[in-house]
Design an enzyme around this catalytic site. Structure first.
Site: not given
Length: 272
Positions: A151, A133, A147
């Site tokens: 994650k 992660s 993004y």
């Protein structure tokens, strides 16, 4: 001899992890999108590293490589879902194809590779899934909606998967790096901007300056590889492993402060 499969092994954290586990005496399945490209020099003389083709966007390559790996080594003990990249920029400048590619690579790819290995782990009644992660999987920076969205998804997938995985003897772990000296700001960084949208440019310039400052204080990918090795071998049920000094500091701060206080602190840094 134990065996590990690592996605995204051509550079950065994936490459460092492959080399570390090989040094520790493991069989390493170092997967890359295109093994026909010049081989990674550090891998050439290591007989316990097998470089294999696996593109997380092409499911047939996942199925083929997992099957070949099991046939070749008999058993896979650890999976490291490392392949990924970061898309940054104002949301409105991204076309739909770019949005889908970001989520397909960082989220659907993790699910597809994990799903391909779960029957093998279930049959063996053991296995470890390590998902890479980011400290950005628990808090965000400006212009990272795509993004950070991926994650945050990896964090939720991993935490939930841990429940069902435990019933078949499998552990799920999350590695949360911060600033790491990888190619993230190069081929692993997809930054888009439209300078005609003036409203965003001041904040974008501030972000770029902060990224430059962060890169100057980044740690070697081997630091993260060591944390991955710890997660693979410590025998605990620990879920999250902050992996770099900045991640340890900021994630502790994030955990101890309310959303309002923590986010307001970031806003002040960005002049908001």
């Amino acid at each position: 001899m134990k065996t590990i499969l690592i996605t995204g092994s051509s550079s950065g954290i994936g490459k460092a992890t492959a080399l570390l586990f090989a040094e520790k005496g493991w069989n390493v399945i170092a997967t890359v999108r295109d093994p026909e490209k010049p081989q990674i020099p550090e891998f050439k003389d290591l007989k316990n590293i097998w470089v294999a083709k696996l593109d997380v966007l092409v499911f047939s390559t996942i199925e083929k490589t997992v099957a070949e790996a099991i046939e070749r080594f008999g058993k896979i003990d650890v999976l490291v879902n490392n392949a990924g990249y970061g898309a940054y920029g104002p949301l409105e400048v991204f076309d739909r194809e770019s949005i889908i590619r970001q989520f397909n690579t960082n989220v659907i790819g993790v699910l597809d590779v994990t799903k391909a290995l779960l029957p093998h782990f279930r049959k063996n009644k053991e296995g470890i899934i390590i998902n890479i992660s980011s400290m950005g999987g628990r808090f965000t920076f400006p212009f990272g909606a795509l993004y950070h969205g991926t994650k945050f998804a990896v964090e939720g997938i991993s935490e939930s998967l841990g429940f069902e995985a435990q019933t078949i003897g499998v552990k799920v772990k999350i590695i949360e790096p911060g600033a790491t000296a990888t190619n993230f700001a190069g081929t692993s960084f997809d930054f888009k901007n439209d300078e005609n949208i003036q409203e965003y440019q001041g904040l974008i310039n501030t972000l770029k300056k902060m990224i430059e400052d962060v890169e100057q204080n980044s740690v070697a990918p081997g630091v993260v590889a060591e944390k991955i090795y710890q997660a693979a071998t410590d025998g605990t049920n620990q879920l999250r492993y902050p992996a770099t000094p900045d991640a340890i500091l900021l994630l502790e701060k994030c955990s101890n402060e309310s959303d309002d206080i923590f986010i307001d602190g970031f806003k002040k840094q960005f002049g908001l």
